[in-house]
Design a protein around this motif. Structure first.
Motif, PDB file in Angstrom:
ATOM      1  N   MET A 150      34.508  52.223  34.569  1.00  0.00           N
ATOM      2  CA  MET A 150      35.836  51.838  34.087  1.00  0.00           C
ATOM      3  C   MET A 150      36.781  51.620  35.260  1.00  0.00           C
ATOM      4  SD  MET A 150      37.481  51.363  31.219  1.00  0.00           S
ATOM      5  CE  MET A 150      39.079  51.441  30.402  1.00  0.00           C
ATOM      6  N   LEU A 188      31.938  47.033  30.369  1.00  0.00           N
ATOM      7  CA  LEU A 188      33.301  47.431  30.028  1.00  0.00           C
ATOM      8  C   LEU A 188      34.270  46.248  30.127  1.00  0.00           C
ATOM      9  CD1 LEU A 188      33.464  50.921  31.786  1.00  0.00           C
ATOM     10  CD2 LEU A 188      33.305  50.445  29.339  1.00  0.00           C
ATOM     11  N   LEU A 221      36.502  44.940  27.125  1.00  0.00           N
ATOM     12  CA  LEU A 221      37.941  44.770  27.331  1.00  0.00           C
ATOM     13  C   LEU A 221      38.394  43.390  26.851  1.00  0.00           C
ATOM     14  CD1 LEU A 221      40.554  45.982  28.533  1.00  0.00           C
ATOM     15  CD2 LEU A 221      39.926  44.921  30.716  1.00  0.00           C
ATOM     16  N   GLN A 222      37.590  42.378  27.131  1.00  0.00           N
ATOM     17  CA  GLN A 222      37.924  41.028  26.684  1.00  0.00           C
ATOM     18  C   GLN A 222      37.882  40.929  25.160  1.00  0.00           C
ATOM     19  OE1 GLN A 222      38.977  38.422  28.720  1.00  0.00           O
ATOM     20  NE2 GLN A 222      39.487  37.535  26.723  1.00  0.00           N
ATOM     21  N   ALA A 281      44.793  46.346  25.252  1.00  0.00           N
ATOM     22  CA  ALA A 281      43.333  46.362  25.300  1.00  0.00           C
ATOM     23  C   ALA A 281      42.835  47.505  26.192  1.00  0.00           C
ATOM     24  CB  ALA A 281      42.801  45.025  25.797  1.00  0.00           C
ATOM     25  N   ILE A 282      43.522  47.727  27.335  1.00  0.00           N
ATOM     26  CA  ILE A 282      43.159  48.826  28.240  1.00  0.00           C
ATOM     27  C   ILE A 282      43.352  50.168  27.544  1.00  0.00           C
ATOM     28  CG2 ILE A 282      43.859  50.054  30.339  1.00  0.00           C
ATOM     29  CD1 ILE A 282      44.477  47.303  31.571  1.00  0.00           C
ATOM     30  N   TYR A 333      46.570  42.500  27.307  1.00  0.00           N
ATOM     31  CA  TYR A 333      45.536  43.221  28.047  1.00  0.00           C
ATOM     32  C   TYR A 333      45.935  44.684  28.251  1.00  0.00           C
ATOM     33  CZ  TYR A 333      42.610  39.207  29.153  1.00  0.00           C
ATOM     34  OH  TYR A 333      41.748  38.141  29.062  1.00  0.00           O
ATOM     35  N   LEU A 351      40.620  50.582  24.857  1.00  0.00           N
ATOM     36  CA  LEU A 351      39.315  50.838  25.463  1.00  0.00           C
ATOM     37  C   LEU A 351      39.234  52.274  25.980  1.00  0.00           C
ATOM     38  CD1 LEU A 351      36.543  49.940  26.410  1.00  0.00           C
ATOM     39  CD2 LEU A 351      37.610  48.952  28.452  1.00  0.00           C
ATOM     40  N   THR A 352      40.315  52.753  26.583  1.00  0.00           N
ATOM     41  CA  THR A 352      40.333  54.120  27.094  1.00  0.00           C
ATOM     42  C   THR A 352      40.195  55.124  25.958  1.00  0.00           C
ATOM     43  OG1 THR A 352      41.831  53.383  28.852  1.00  0.00           O
ATOM     44  CG2 THR A 352      41.594  55.752  28.540  1.00  0.00           C
ATOM     45  N   TYR A 394      45.233  53.087  32.669  1.00  0.00           N
ATOM     46  CA  TYR A 394      44.002  53.714  32.175  1.00  0.00           C
ATOM     47  C   TYR A 394      44.008  55.214  32.458  1.00  0.00           C
ATOM     48  CZ  TYR A 394      39.329  55.567  33.209  1.00  0.00           C
ATOM     49  OH  TYR A 394      38.238  56.382  33.336  1.00  0.00           O
ATOM     50  N   LEU A 433      38.494  47.872  35.989  1.00  0.00           N
ATOM     51  CA  LEU A 433      39.925  47.600  36.005  1.00  0.00           C
ATOM     52  C   LEU A 433      40.424  47.256  37.403  1.00  0.00           C
ATOM     53  CD1 LEU A 433      41.194  50.324  33.519  1.00  0.00           C
ATOM     54  CD2 LEU A 433      40.956  47.873  33.135  1.00  0.00           C
TER      55      LEU A 433
END
Length: 223
Positions: A116, A15, A19-20, A37-38, A34, A41-42, A196, A120
């Motif tokens: 996750m 993950l 995320l990167q 990005a979070i 970021y 991703l969520t 998140y 984080l």
């Protein structure tokens, strides 16, 4: 926490890698965030888990709708546990409900959600500028304005309310205590992790609305 972190390390690493990649994607379009990005991703995780969420939520709702009948059987056959289990089994079969159907999707989701959490919680931002997002000076630190903790409590309450139809006294207490507890611990967690949680709740609320859209109209039509 170290023991559980080790268990979920492979998922955490995966993950963190994704995320990167999502950060790099936001960077290409000129955002380089970021925080975004979070959020992305969520949303991706919740969409991938949507089929399991459907099974889990519908199973929980079906069990809640059977709750009054279950209580009557439990009261009627409280002196005969074996017969009570038989009657409950017949009720489940008649309604087409499996009491364990809501547990399996949750068990499948838990490793991903825990991965996750650790990804984080332990995430190392490359710079102070990269860790900033909107009003947050650093997503590795708690929200100084308490906006995310408040949102975490509110969205948790709304998500629970949408998932619950029949409520006994214990469930009503839980619906009050759980959001307050989530809001309280969010005061201490890195704001990236709370972002998140809030995003996950919002997506869950939207998914549940989508599942049950038009349900009230169908009930009215049957009447």
């Amino acid at each position: 926490m170290g023991f559980f972190s080790t268990i979920f390390q492979p998922i955490e690493d995966l993950l963190g890698f994704v995320l990167q990649l999502l950060f790099n994607l936001t960077d290409i379009v000129g955002l380089g965030s970021y925080g975004m990005a979070i959020i992305l991703l969520t949303i991706i995780i919740k969409m991938l888990l949507y089929p399991l969420t459907v099974k889990q939520v519908k199973s929980m709702k079906a069990m809640q709708e059977l709750s009054p009948k279950m209580k009557k059987l439990q009261e009627k056959y409280k002196d005969n546990p074996q017969l009570m289990q038989q009657k409950l089994g017949a009720l489940y079969q008649e309604a087409g409900v499996n009491p364990l159907a809501g547990c399996l999707p949750l068990l499948v989701q838990m490793p991903i959600l825990m991965g996750m959490y650790y990804a984080l919680y332990n995430f190392q931002y490359p710079s102070a500028e990269a860790a900033a997002f909107l009003w947050l000076p650093s997503m590795s630190e708690p929200d100084p304005l308490y906006i995310l903790p408040i949102l975490s409590a509110l969205t948790t309450y709304l998500q629970q309310k949408m998932s619950t139809t029949e409520m006994n006294a214990q469930m009503k207490i839980m619906m009050t205590v759980m959001p307050l507890f989530i809001g309280w611990i969010s005061l201490q967690f890195p704001s990236g992790l709370v972002l998140y949680w809030v995003t996950m709740n919002v997506v869950q609320i939207v998914q549940q609305w989508w599942m049950y859209r038009g349900e009230d109209d169908k009930k009215k039509a049957k009447k």
